[in-house]
Each structure stands twice: as structure tokens, then as C-alpha cells.
Design a protein around this motif. Structure first.
Motif, mmCIF file in Angstrom:
data_model
loop_
_atom_site.group_PDB
_atom_site.id
_atom_site.type_symbol
_atom_site.label_atom_id
_atom_site.label_comp_id
_atom_site.label_asym_id
_atom_site.label_seq_id
_atom_site.Cartn_x
_atom_site.Cartn_y
_atom_site.Cartn_z
ATOM 1 N N ASP A 183 21.704 -36.730 58.095
ATOM 2 C CA ASP A 183 23.110 -36.281 57.663
ATOM 3 C C ASP A 183 23.660 -36.562 56.512
ATOM 4 O O ASP A 183 23.923 -35.763 55.755
ATOM 5 N N ILE A 184 23.458 -37.678 56.061
ATOM 6 C CA ILE A 184 23.816 -38.296 54.876
ATOM 7 C C ILE A 184 23.332 -37.262 53.731
ATOM 8 O O ILE A 184 23.866 -36.843 52.823
ATOM 9 N N ALA A 185 21.967 -37.264 53.850
ATOM 10 C CA ALA A 185 21.323 -36.468 52.616
ATOM 11 C C ALA A 185 21.520 -35.139 52.615
ATOM 12 O O ALA A 185 21.947 -34.422 51.474
ATOM 13 N N THR A 186 21.567 -34.376 53.746
ATOM 14 C CA THR A 186 22.138 -33.069 54.028
ATOM 15 C C THR A 186 23.561 -32.849 53.460
ATOM 16 O O THR A 186 23.717 -31.869 52.629
ATOM 17 N N LEU A 187 24.429 -33.442 53.955
ATOM 18 C CA LEU A 187 25.869 -33.235 53.708
ATOM 19 C C LEU A 187 26.529 -33.501 52.205
ATOM 20 O O LEU A 187 27.381 -32.983 51.633
ATOM 21 N N LEU A 188 25.639 -34.568 51.691
ATOM 22 C CA LEU A 188 25.711 -34.697 50.215
ATOM 23 C C LEU A 188 25.141 -34.019 49.239
ATOM 24 O O LEU A 188 25.229 -34.044 47.986
ATOM 25 N N ASN A 189 24.329 -32.824 49.985
ATOM 26 C CA ASN A 189 23.605 -32.073 48.883
ATOM 27 C C ASN A 189 22.453 -32.620 48.199
ATOM 28 O O ASN A 189 22.339 -32.480 46.894
ATOM 29 N N ILE A 190 22.033 -33.702 48.702
ATOM 30 C CA ILE A 190 20.919 -34.467 47.978
ATOM 31 C C ILE A 190 19.555 -34.295 48.738
ATOM 32 O O ILE A 190 19.078 -35.555 49.201
ATOM 33 N N PRO A 191 18.794 -33.350 48.975
ATOM 34 C CA PRO A 191 17.769 -33.255 50.014
ATOM 35 C C PRO A 191 16.527 -33.676 49.314
ATOM 36 O O PRO A 191 15.758 -34.207 50.175
ATOM 37 N N LYS A 192 16.585 -33.954 48.062
ATOM 38 C CA LYS A 192 15.055 -34.656 47.675
ATOM 39 C C LYS A 192 15.572 -36.073 47.217
ATOM 40 O O LYS A 192 14.740 -36.974 46.603
ATOM 41 N N ALA A 193 16.531 -36.683 47.710
ATOM 42 C CA ALA A 193 16.907 -38.005 47.408
ATOM 43 C C ALA A 193 15.767 -38.962 47.823
ATOM 44 O O ALA A 193 14.928 -38.616 48.844
ATOM 45 N N LYS A 194 15.522 -39.990 47.235
ATOM 46 C CA LYS A 194 14.531 -41.068 47.531
ATOM 47 C C LYS A 194 15.133 -41.941 48.496
ATOM 48 O O LYS A 194 16.290 -42.452 48.289
ATOM 49 N N PHE A 195 14.501 -42.304 49.916
ATOM 50 C CA PHE A 195 15.506 -43.210 50.656
ATOM 51 C C PHE A 195 14.542 -44.484 50.595
ATOM 52 O O PHE A 195 13.276 -44.684 50.311
ATOM 53 N N HIS A 196 15.469 -45.486 50.593
ATOM 54 C CA HIS A 196 15.295 -46.953 50.243
ATOM 55 C C HIS A 196 15.865 -47.474 51.690
ATOM 56 O O HIS A 196 17.091 -47.816 51.718
ATOM 57 N N VAL A 197 15.047 -47.896 52.610
ATOM 58 C CA VAL A 197 15.594 -48.411 53.783
ATOM 59 C C VAL A 197 15.188 -49.935 53.986
ATOM 60 O O VAL A 197 14.029 -50.134 54.155
ATOM 61 N N SER A 198 15.882 -50.824 53.638
ATOM 62 C CA SER A 198 15.451 -52.191 53.664
ATOM 63 C C SER A 198 15.569 -52.768 54.991
ATOM 64 O O SER A 198 15.929 -52.137 55.945
ATOM 65 N N SER A 199 14.832 -53.665 55.235
ATOM 66 C CA SER A 199 15.045 -54.567 56.652
ATOM 67 C C SER A 199 16.552 -55.131 57.117
ATOM 68 O O SER A 199 17.277 -55.299 56.183
ATOM 69 N N PHE A 200 16.475 -54.468 58.409
ATOM 70 C CA PHE A 200 17.982 -54.791 58.779
ATOM 71 C C PHE A 200 17.942 -56.297 59.333
ATOM 72 O O PHE A 200 19.100 -56.778 59.603
#
Length: 701
Positions: A183-200
């Protein structure tokens, strides 16, 4: 793109660190390359640096969207303390301060400008003539209705990318499940954003759940074990916050209640007192704490069960942000479940909220490593236990559950991963109900394959498999059970599964008391000095230095500027402001310690001159216990000409040994003192135990 040398130079000069934390450099380089970025990083992982450093490396001003005034103020204070030009803009400021901020902004004098989403339209005209280096959207999960903290004002932020297509956008949050991330990528209009998911994984947090009976007494015992530490107690109701805060205050602790029913002035004052270490304990509803960058919170207690794991994770993440050990304690009772179900009964996405509450309940009732439960919930499929939670410290009895796990996974596969827990259990137990027959599940090979396991036990085993990351629940699609890659290795690669035996847990109301670790004298002196400097500068104490930096100062005791500069958290601005003051304090402490080390030698000199213990007490104006402690220290350091049996007889040693056997694992001297009806002095007990434990003294009469 900026060179690595430049980035490391900016990191050290402005933030005082010699190296980046995991993922930080990759995120920074993507932003500097002009890419949009979605960053999921746990609280304390260093999210802010991911946009603050690129803002320094790029021309222009970074716009930072932040949800709370307290968060803006904290971060701006910290940036200014590090020699960085930053400001914030919001509707609560007086007009003259707003204008001053706007002037600095339009004149290009700021590297970072913080603004609330609601105040963004007020900057609309100014944005047109400004060189914007990047746009950072903090607490980005607020944009998603699937998130745990939806905020309508965030939805409008999607226009920013359309208006400034060439400006890189970075969205940051500490807590977002898969649906919220998308949702974050879609609603902010950044569909090509690079995702960086760090360890939780926050390894420094100790995770503990206790039954919710006698909570106040349990909290007071906890506080006794953690003196002089800062912490937060979260409650469900406003009334509870006030009631609990009063009970804590009446027990001698500095505490304050905080909830949304208070005026904004009251809330601001309480928050300020907490941030500045004047009120160490806050009892609050979840309205408190979002974005507060206070690094030295040492514990978080949940008086009631949170309504979902995202909220729980975010709230416990407010402790131990400096990387030092911190404690989290959750009280759990079924009454909380009932109350929470009433809260969410009429919300728009009630089905999802109920499913998430179920997962929160399963976490509280977990019989497997709690850290694995948390990490698996966020998509990190860990198989090793953490060793730093109550389940790992006191594990239940396990059995080889591989065959049962294979039956469960096989049933879910044959049902095409379309069904929830209840129907899966019915099929495994061979239930003859309409729901099973309507879908022809009675013909599946796994139908009735676990008929020897009770419905309730099978439910608990499936929950364990969810908690272990073998299965996952798709909240968006009627909470259907799905297999993870780990499940496939169990089905096809022979991977073993351990399950905890289902039994009535005999909860221990009286936990083994932990020994209170007293803070070092130097740490305390540096903490007091930090507090005084913070008061003078009107900033929170951790803005001067974090607890982690004080710990390193305590350990390394730098006495020159060259040594001081090597301490983590000491940048150029703080070096110039604080080095001389802290070095002076460290030298003073070191000199005083040398004097204290010599004090037992003074006693030994007088004893050798023929003075009795009583005469030495009078001469040195010290207590008898202190003088005998000096003599014991002299003996322990190797002075064997001193005979301890001159002070404590063999018969007394034998009596002390008898007491030791009867008292078993008694801690400290007080139990012994009481055993002898307060007739044997502490110093004699100490010497006797020393002879028994260290010297292996013959204690038989």
C-alpha cells in the motif's frame, strides 16, 4: 553519487560514527542515485540517518513529512546539536516563528525542513521556488488502511511524486506487514521504489509475558529490580493510567499519567518532563510515544494486551534504542481479549482487526520462542531460538511433531490454501459437518488423519506452526492458512519440527528475583553531567550523548581529545562542545578511585602499627564493618600473615556453614543475619563465608 569517503566523513563529523549500520549505506546510495525507496527498519535501527545523511550530501533542502510535533522537535534538536541547519514548521507555532522558518527555507538556509502532513498545504507556494533534494515520509504505515495506525492526512501525500517527479522519495516505517508495504508504494505513487526490509530482530530486547493477575504488585517488584531506569507502562484506558500512576507514586517512584483526555499543554509538559529525564516513568495510553527519539528508555510494560502485533512491536521498540539491554513485559488475561473485541467490533475493517487480535493472543500464549513468533509474523522465517525471552529461559517440554506438522501442511496443500484454521482442523479430525461435505473435503487423503488429537490441542499445534513460521495467515483473504518455504522443506526435505506438549501451565507468581545490577559510579557521574548540560541547552539528555556513548566513555575512560574523538557518537560538533568537560569529569573520577583503592592500605598500616580495630575506627572515623572489610581485602590480595581466624573462630565458621546448608541458595548476608537472630555481625558473616567458599576452611567442630 557521493563517494564512500565523503559519506563516511559526513557520518563521523556530524553524527560521530565510524561505520554504517546494516542496510543504511545501500539505502543512502539508492537515494543519491535518484531512486525512490521504501525502507522497513526496526525502531533503533537508524532510519533517520537514511535521509539525513543524503540531505547533507545533496544540494538543496530535504522535506521531511513527520506525523507528530514532538518527533519534529526531537529530531531538529538532535540535528542542531550535531551542527546541521534544520527546522520544523507546523500550525502550533506562533506566526513570527513560522515566518522566520519560511524565510530560512526560501533563502536556502536549511538542509532539512520537517513538516506535518496537515501543514504541508501551507508551504505550497514556497515549494515551487525551492531546490528540493529529497522527500522523506516518516511513519509511512500511516498511509495504509491495512496498517495499525491509519491517518487520513497521509493519503494526500501521493501528489508529491506527481508534482516533483525528479525528486527521490523515501518512505520509512518500523512496522508494516506485506499488505501495508505494498500500500505504501502504491499510494505514494512510487511503484518502482526499491524495497529495503531490514531484519526486525531487536536482539537487545528481553521479551517476557506474564499472567495478568496482581499486576500492580508485579510492576512494583519489577521497578524495585530496575531502580533509576526510565520506562513506559501502556494501558488500554485513560482511567487506568491515572490509577496506576498514583499507585506507583505512592510507592516512592516519580511517575506521571498521560492520555488523550488531557489538554495539549498538559500532555506537552508531561512529555517534556519524560524526554528530559525529570519524570522517568510514564503510564500512558498508546497516544504516547510515537516518534519520540528517547534512546535511554530501559523498559516497556504492557499492562493490557495490545490489539495487534504491529502496535506491540512498535511500542516495545521504544525501549533500548541505544542498543543496550532493555526489558519488555506483557501482562495477558482473557478479560483483555473481550475488551479489545468490543473496541474493534464496529470498525470498517473489523474482520482484519479480529484476525490480527487473534495473532496477538497467539503470541501471548506461545509455547515457542517469542522472538521467532515476532520475526515470522513480519516475514522473517527464523528457525533458531533466541535465548533472550521467557520461553527460551524456561522452555516447556517438547516432542517430535514432524509427522503431525506434515499432516497439517499436506491438508492445507490439498485444500489449495483456501481455508482458515477451523475448517483445516475439521478435515484433519474427520468431522462430518456440512461445511466439510459441501466442499467434498471428506474425500481428501488427509481427511481424518489426525482424529486422535482433540480439536483444542490441534488448534494449539497449528498456532505453534504459525508462530514458528511454518504457516502464515493471509489477513486480506478471510484469514486463510498458507504454507511458507519452511513448510515445503518439512513436506519434501525431511526437516524436523519440535512442538511443545500441551499442558496446563502452572504459572509461577513469584519469579526468581534478579540481582539488581548497580550502575557504575562513573556512568552515574557522566549521566548527571549529561543531564546538567542538557538542562543548560534546553534539550533532552540523549541529544547530548546516548547511554551507549556514556557506556563506552565509562569503559575506555578517554583522557585526551584524540581518545575522546574515537568514541562512537562523538562527531565534530559534540567534540568541540563537550570533550573538555567530559574528559575533566573522567579524570576527576579516576583520581578519586585511586584514592579509594588506597584506603584499605591505610587501615593495614595502622593495624601493623599495633592499633586495635576499635582504635582504627576512631582514628579514621569509619564504621567497624568498613575496617573489617579492609582487612578481608588485604587478606584476599595475598597478605597471608593476616589470620582471619583471629577475628572469626572455627566454631563460628562451623555455625555459618551449618546456616549455609540450611539456607541453601540465599542471596546476600541478610538471611544469615536473621538466621543468627541479629547477634552475629555482618563483618563476621562475611569473613566466615569467605573462609568457607574461597579457602575451603575446615568447618567441623
Amino acid at each position: 553519487m557521493a563517494s564512500s569517503e565523503l559519506l563516511l566523513s559526513l557520518l563521523k563529523n556530524h553524527f560521530g560514527y565510524d561505520s554504517f549500520r546494516p542496510n543504511q549505506l545501500a539505502i543512502i546510495n539508492d537515494l543519491l542515485d535518484g531512486s525512490d525507496v521504501v525502507t522497513i527498519m526496526p525502531t533503533g535501527g537508524g532510519k533517520s540517518l537514511c535521509f539525513q545523511l543524503p540531505a547533507l550530501a545533496k544540494n538543496g533542502t530535504a522535506i521531511v513529512i513527520s506525523p507528530l510535533i514532538a518527533l519534529m522537535k526531537d529530531q531538529v534538536d538532535a540535528l542542531r546539536a550535531n551542527g546541521i541547519s534544520a527546522s520544523y514548521f507546523n500550525s502550533s507555532q506562533p506566526p513570527e516563528l513560522q515566518q522566520e522558518t519560511l524565510d530560512d527555507f526560501t533563502n536556502g538556509n536549511l538542509k532539512l525542513l520537517y513538516v506535518a502532513p496537515e501543514s504541508l498545504p501551507l508551504l505550497d507556494n514556497a515549494l515551487s521556488g525551492i531546490d528540493i533534494s529529497l522527500i522523506a515520509i516518516d511513519e509511512a504505515h500511516c498511509i495504509s488502511s491495512w496498517g495499525h495506525d491509519f491517518r487520513p492526512a497521509y493519503v494526500q501525500l501521493g501528489y508529491l511524486k506527481k508534482r516533483f517527479p525528479a525528486v527521490p522519495v523515501i518512505a520509512l516505517t518500523a512496522t508494516a506487514d506485506k499488505a501495508t508495504q505494498q500500500d505504501i508504494a502504491t499510494l505514494l505513487n512510487i511503484p518502482k521504489a526499491k524495497f529495503h526490509v531490514s531484519s526486525f530482530d531487536r536482539e537487545n530486547l528481553y521479551l517476557e509475558v506474564r499472567p495478568g493477575n496482581n499486576r500492580i504488585n508485579q510492576i512494583l517488584n519489577f521497578l524495585e529490580e530496575h531502580p533509576d531506569e526510565s520506562g513506559i507502562i501502556y494501558c488500554l484506558s485513560r482511567k487506568s493510567t491515572e490509577k496506576i500512576a498514583e499507585k506507583i507514586k505512592s510507592s516512592g517512584y516519580d511517575a506521571a499519567a498521560y492520555h488523550a483526555g488531557m489538554s495539549s499543554q498538559e500532555r506537552s509538559k508531561i512529555q517534556e518532563e519524560f524526554i528530559n529525564d525529570r519524570t522517568p516513568i510514564i503510564v500512558a495510553t498508546i497516544a504516547f510515544g510515537m516518534g519520540i527519539d528517547k534512546s535511554n528508555v530501559r523498559w516497556v510494560i504492557h499492562y493490557n494486551l495490545p490489539k495487534n502485533i504491529e502496535g506491540y512491536y512498535q511500542e516495545i521498540g521504544r525501549s533500548g534504542r541505544d542498543g543496550i539491554t532493555a526489558n519488555t513485559l506483557l501482562f495477558y488475561s482473557y478479560a483483555d481479549i473481550i475488551q479489545l473485541r468490543q473496541f474493534i467490533a464496529n470498525v470498517d475493517n473489523a474482520e482484519v482487526q479480529h484476525a490480527k487480535l487473534d495473532r496477538m493472543q497467539q503470541f501471548a500464549e506461545a509455547l515457542s520462542c517469542r522472538r521467532r513468533v515476532l520475526l515470522n509474523y513480519f516475514g522473517e522465517h527464523y528457525t533458531e531460538n533466541c535465548g533472550n525471552c521467557d520461553i527460551c529461559k524456561t522452555p516447556p517440554t517438547y516432542f517430535d511433531g514432524t509427522i503431525l506438522a506434515q499432516k497439517v501442511c499436506s491438508a492445507i496443500t490439498r485444500m489449495k490454501e483456501q481455508e482458515g484454521v477451523g475448517l483445516v482442523i475439521d478435515v484433519l479430525r474427520g468431522a462430518k459437518n456440512a461445511q466439510v461435505y459441501d466442499k467434498n473435503y471428506q474425500h481428501l487423503k488427509t481427511y481424518g488423519s489426525a482424529s486422535d488429537v482433540s480439536w483444542k490441542d490441534l488448534q494449539q499445534y497449528i498456532i505453534q506452526l504459525v508462530n514458528q513460521g511454518v504457516l502464515e495467515i493471509n489477513f486480506r483473504e478471510h484469514s486463510r492458512l498458507m504454507l511458507t518455504p519452511l513448510a515445503k522443506s518439512i513436506l519434501f526435505d525431511g526437516k524436523k519440527v519440535s512442538l511443545a506438549s500441551i499442558q496446563v501451565k502452572q504459572e509461577k507468581l513469584e519469579k526468581e528475583r534478579k540481582k539488581t545490577t548497580k550502575k557504575s559510579g562513573l556512568f552515574e557521574q557522566l549521566r548527571i553531567l549529561r543531564y546538567e548540560l542538557a538542562q543548560e541547552a534546553n534539550v533532552p539528555a540523549y541529544v547530548v550523548f546516548s547511554d551507549a556513548t556514556l557506556k563506552e566513555l565509562e569503559e575506555k575512560k578517554p583522557t585526551t581529545e584524540q581518545e575522546f574523538e574515537k568514541i562512537q557518537g562523538v562527531g565534530q560538533a559534540k567534540m568541540e562542545k563537550y570533550a573538555a568537560t567530559f574528559i575533566s569529569e573522567i579524570k576527576k573520577y579516576t583520581a578519586s578511585k585511586k584514592t579509594k583503592v588506597l584506603t584499605h592500605l591505610k587501615t593495614w598500616t595502622l593495624y601493623n602499627e599495633g592499633l586495635t580495630v576499635g582504635e582504627i575506627c576512631e582514628h579514621r572515623e569509619l564504621a567497624e564493618n568498613t575496617i573489617y572489610s579492609h582487612l578481608l581485602k588485604i587478606y584476599d590480595e595475598g597478605e597471608k600473615s593476616l589470620n582471619l581466624l583471629d577475628f572469626v573462630s572455627q566454631d563460628e565458621v562451623a555455625q555459618i556453614n551449618k546456616a549455609k546448608n540450611e539456607l541453601m541458595d540465599a542471596e546476600g548476608l541478610k538471611p544469615y543475619f536473621e538466621y543468627f537472630k541479629e547477634k552475629m555481625p555482618y563483618w563476621k558473616l562475611k569473613m566466615g563465608l569467605f573462609l568457607i567458599e574461597k579457602e575451603g576452611a575446615v568447618v567441623q567442630k
